[in-house]
Motif scaffolding. Structure first.
Motif, PDB file in Angstrom:
ATOM      1  N   GLU A  53      19.437 -44.788  20.479  1.00 50.14           N
ATOM      2  CA  GLU A  53      18.061 -44.324  20.488  1.00 50.14           C
ATOM      3  C   GLU A  53      17.564 -43.880  19.119  1.00 50.14           C
ATOM      4  O   GLU A  53      16.396 -44.094  18.778  1.00 50.14           O
ATOM      5  CB  GLU A  53      17.900 -43.175  21.490  1.00 50.14           C
ATOM      6  CG  GLU A  53      18.814 -41.995  21.250  1.00 50.14           C
ATOM      7  CD  GLU A  53      18.635 -40.923  22.307  1.00 50.14           C
ATOM      8  OE1 GLU A  53      17.652 -41.011  23.063  1.00 50.14           O
ATOM      9  OE2 GLU A  53      19.474 -40.009  22.364  1.00 50.14           O
ATOM     10  N   ILE A  54      18.414 -43.279  18.297  1.00 52.39           N
ATOM     11  CA  ILE A  54      17.952 -42.765  17.011  1.00 52.39           C
ATOM     12  C   ILE A  54      17.694 -43.899  16.025  1.00 52.39           C
ATOM     13  O   ILE A  54      16.607 -44.001  15.445  1.00 52.39           O
ATOM     14  CB  ILE A  54      18.968 -41.758  16.434  1.00 52.39           C
ATOM     15  CG1 ILE A  54      19.013 -40.502  17.296  1.00 52.39           C
ATOM     16  CG2 ILE A  54      18.592 -41.394  14.995  1.00 52.39           C
ATOM     17  CD1 ILE A  54      20.012 -39.460  16.814  1.00 52.39           C
ATOM     18  N   THR A  57      14.752 -46.209  17.101  1.00 50.43           N
ATOM     19  CA  THR A  57      13.436 -45.582  16.936  1.00 50.43           C
ATOM     20  C   THR A  57      13.054 -45.467  15.473  1.00 50.43           C
ATOM     21  O   THR A  57      11.935 -45.809  15.073  1.00 50.43           O
ATOM     22  CB  THR A  57      13.430 -44.193  17.596  1.00 50.43           C
ATOM     23  OG1 THR A  57      13.781 -44.321  18.972  1.00 50.43           O
ATOM     24  CG2 THR A  57      12.058 -43.557  17.479  1.00 50.43           C
ATOM     25  N   ARG A 102      16.090 -35.471  17.086  1.00 56.59           N
ATOM     26  CA  ARG A 102      16.842 -35.966  18.239  1.00 56.59           C
ATOM     27  C   ARG A 102      18.299 -35.535  18.191  1.00 56.59           C
ATOM     28  O   ARG A 102      18.876 -35.192  19.232  1.00 56.59           O
ATOM     29  CB  ARG A 102      16.743 -37.497  18.304  1.00 56.59           C
ATOM     30  CG  ARG A 102      17.413 -38.089  19.533  1.00 56.59           C
ATOM     31  CD  ARG A 102      16.912 -37.458  20.803  1.00 56.59           C
ATOM     32  NE  ARG A 102      17.683 -37.830  21.969  1.00 56.59           N
ATOM     33  CZ  ARG A 102      17.854 -37.072  23.035  1.00 56.59           C
ATOM     34  NH1 ARG A 102      17.300 -35.866  23.088  1.00 56.59           N
ATOM     35  NH2 ARG A 102      18.565 -37.492  24.066  1.00 56.59           N
ATOM     36  N   THR A 103      18.912 -35.534  17.012  1.00 57.62           N
ATOM     37  CA  THR A 103      20.327 -35.180  16.943  1.00 57.62           C
ATOM     38  C   THR A 103      20.562 -33.719  17.296  1.00 57.62           C
ATOM     39  O   THR A 103      21.580 -33.377  17.904  1.00 57.62           O
ATOM     40  CB  THR A 103      20.895 -35.496  15.547  1.00 57.62           C
ATOM     41  OG1 THR A 103      22.327 -35.419  15.590  1.00 57.62           O
ATOM     42  CG2 THR A 103      20.390 -34.524  14.500  1.00 57.62           C
ATOM     43  N   GLN A 105      18.337 -32.009  19.272  1.00 58.55           N
ATOM     44  CA  GLN A 105      17.905 -31.871  20.659  1.00 58.55           C
ATOM     45  C   GLN A 105      19.053 -32.161  21.619  1.00 58.55           C
ATOM     46  O   GLN A 105      19.147 -31.562  22.688  1.00 58.55           O
ATOM     47  CB  GLN A 105      16.734 -32.817  20.932  1.00 58.55           C
ATOM     48  CG  GLN A 105      16.163 -32.671  22.347  1.00 58.55           C
ATOM     49  CD  GLN A 105      15.027 -33.644  22.611  1.00 58.55           C
ATOM     50  OE1 GLN A 105      14.572 -34.347  21.702  1.00 58.55           O
ATOM     51  NE2 GLN A 105      14.563 -33.699  23.842  1.00 58.55           N
ATOM     52  N   ARG A 106      19.915 -33.076  21.244  1.00 58.66           N
ATOM     53  CA  ARG A 106      21.077 -33.368  22.082  1.00 58.66           C
ATOM     54  C   ARG A 106      21.944 -32.129  22.269  1.00 58.66           C
ATOM     55  O   ARG A 106      22.558 -31.952  23.327  1.00 58.66           O
ATOM     56  CB  ARG A 106      21.911 -34.472  21.435  1.00 58.66           C
ATOM     57  CG  ARG A 106      21.292 -35.854  21.503  1.00 58.66           C
ATOM     58  CD  ARG A 106      22.068 -36.830  20.656  1.00 58.66           C
ATOM     59  NE  ARG A 106      21.584 -38.194  20.797  1.00 58.66           N
ATOM     60  CZ  ARG A 106      21.966 -39.200  20.031  1.00 58.66           C
ATOM     61  NH1 ARG A 106      22.839 -38.976  19.048  1.00 58.66           N
ATOM     62  NH2 ARG A 106      21.485 -40.410  20.217  1.00 58.66           N
ATOM     63  N   GLU A 193      10.602 -30.000  15.867  1.00 59.04           N
ATOM     64  CA  GLU A 193      10.259 -31.055  14.918  1.00 59.04           C
ATOM     65  C   GLU A 193       9.158 -30.604  13.970  1.00 59.04           C
ATOM     66  O   GLU A 193       9.200 -30.884  12.771  1.00 59.04           O
ATOM     67  CB  GLU A 193       9.824 -32.322  15.652  1.00 59.04           C
ATOM     68  CG  GLU A 193      10.937 -33.047  16.387  1.00 59.04           C
ATOM     69  CD  GLU A 193      11.186 -32.463  17.771  1.00 59.04           C
ATOM     70  OE1 GLU A 193      10.498 -31.465  18.133  1.00 59.04           O
ATOM     71  OE2 GLU A 193      12.052 -32.979  18.486  1.00 59.04           O
TER      72      GLU A 193
END
Length: 261
Positions: A53-54, A57, A102-103, A105-106, A193
């Motif tokens: 996903e990273i 995107t 995202r990294t 948020q995981r 973010e």
């Protein structure tokens, strides 16, 4: 597959017990730091390989930025030196915020960050592992975006490959190291973010200006049909190396305090 599942691999042991057994067998000090960093990095890498996903995107987003810049800011033959360096690094730095968000948020999902904090690894190892993961994701994005820039702005990559690789690596290390640190500061906030971008961009400005300036000199040589004169970019590379060293040392030293807060 969750973060905890990947950290525990295929065992039924709780994550703290699993990681404690691993690191007891590998010792303390620098060995524990190295092993812990590798464990966090491999965990992030395995999640990305499973989800994609990273990189997907950020690659699409970066390509879109560069394509729009090449169409909207075309100025004839001077485009290669006037527009291409800025378009390249703007795409990279914007995409890096997506990757950083995202990294981290995981780690918020299913209390994965708590699992990392209670595991018997140094706090610095968490930063090192996360920074290596972000660095790998951004470098993977650059493998897509740099050829796109070369195609759209008529840059001969074979001529500038070596000096451009040095600039890209040092500039990306600056983004990954600084971004990972401030990403940890905002991981518990809702608008993480936005906060990362607000704090990160001003602090990255010196590194970004140096990266764009060095890239401009390299692209100018390519457009002129001349070999790249390393003396023209040596000062920029030196500044980037110093910036990277300061960012890494400060992040490692203060990361534990940031997580405790």
């Amino acid at each position: 597959m969750t973060t905890e599942a990947l950290l525990c691999e295929s065992t039924d042991l709780p994550i703290a017990v699993k990681m404690e057994d691993d690191f007891k067998s590998k010792g303390d000090g620098s060995t524990g730091l190295l092993a812990g960093s590798l464990a966090v990095f491999v965990k992030d890498l395995r999640i990305e390989i499973a989800t994609r996903e990273i990189v997907t995107t950020t690659a699409f987003f970066s390509a879109l930025v560069v394509i729009l810049a090449s169409v909207a800011l075309a100025t004839g033959p001077a485009t290669t030196t006037r527009v291409a360096p800025g378009a390249l690094w703007l795409a990279i730095v914007f995409a890096s915020v997506l990757a950083l968000g995202r990294t981290w948020q995981r780690e918020r999902e299913e209390a994965a960050l708590v699992a990392l904090l209670v595991s018997p690894i140094p706090r610095a190892a968490i930063w090192c592992g996360k920074a290596l993961g972000v660095l790998a994701f951004i470098l993977a994005t650059e493998l897509v975006i740099v050829p796109v820039v070369a195609l759209l702005f008529h840059v001969d990559l074979f001529v500038v490959a070596l000096p451009l690789s040095a600039v890209m690596l040092l500039g990306t290390v600056a983004v990954a190291s600084t971004g990972t640190f401030f990403g940890a500061m905002t991981v518990r906030t809702r608008a993480s973010e936005l906060l990362v971008a607000s704090v990160l961009y001003p602090l990255l400005s010196p590194a970004l200006v140096s990266s764009v300036s060095a890239t401009r000199e390299i692209f100018y040589a390519s457009a002129s049909g001349l070999p790249v004169d390393m003396a023209e970019v040596r000062d920029w590379l030196t500044f980037l190396a110093v910036y990277d060293a300061v960012a890494i040392v400060c992040s490692v030293a203060m990361f534990g305090a940031v997580l405790e807060d």
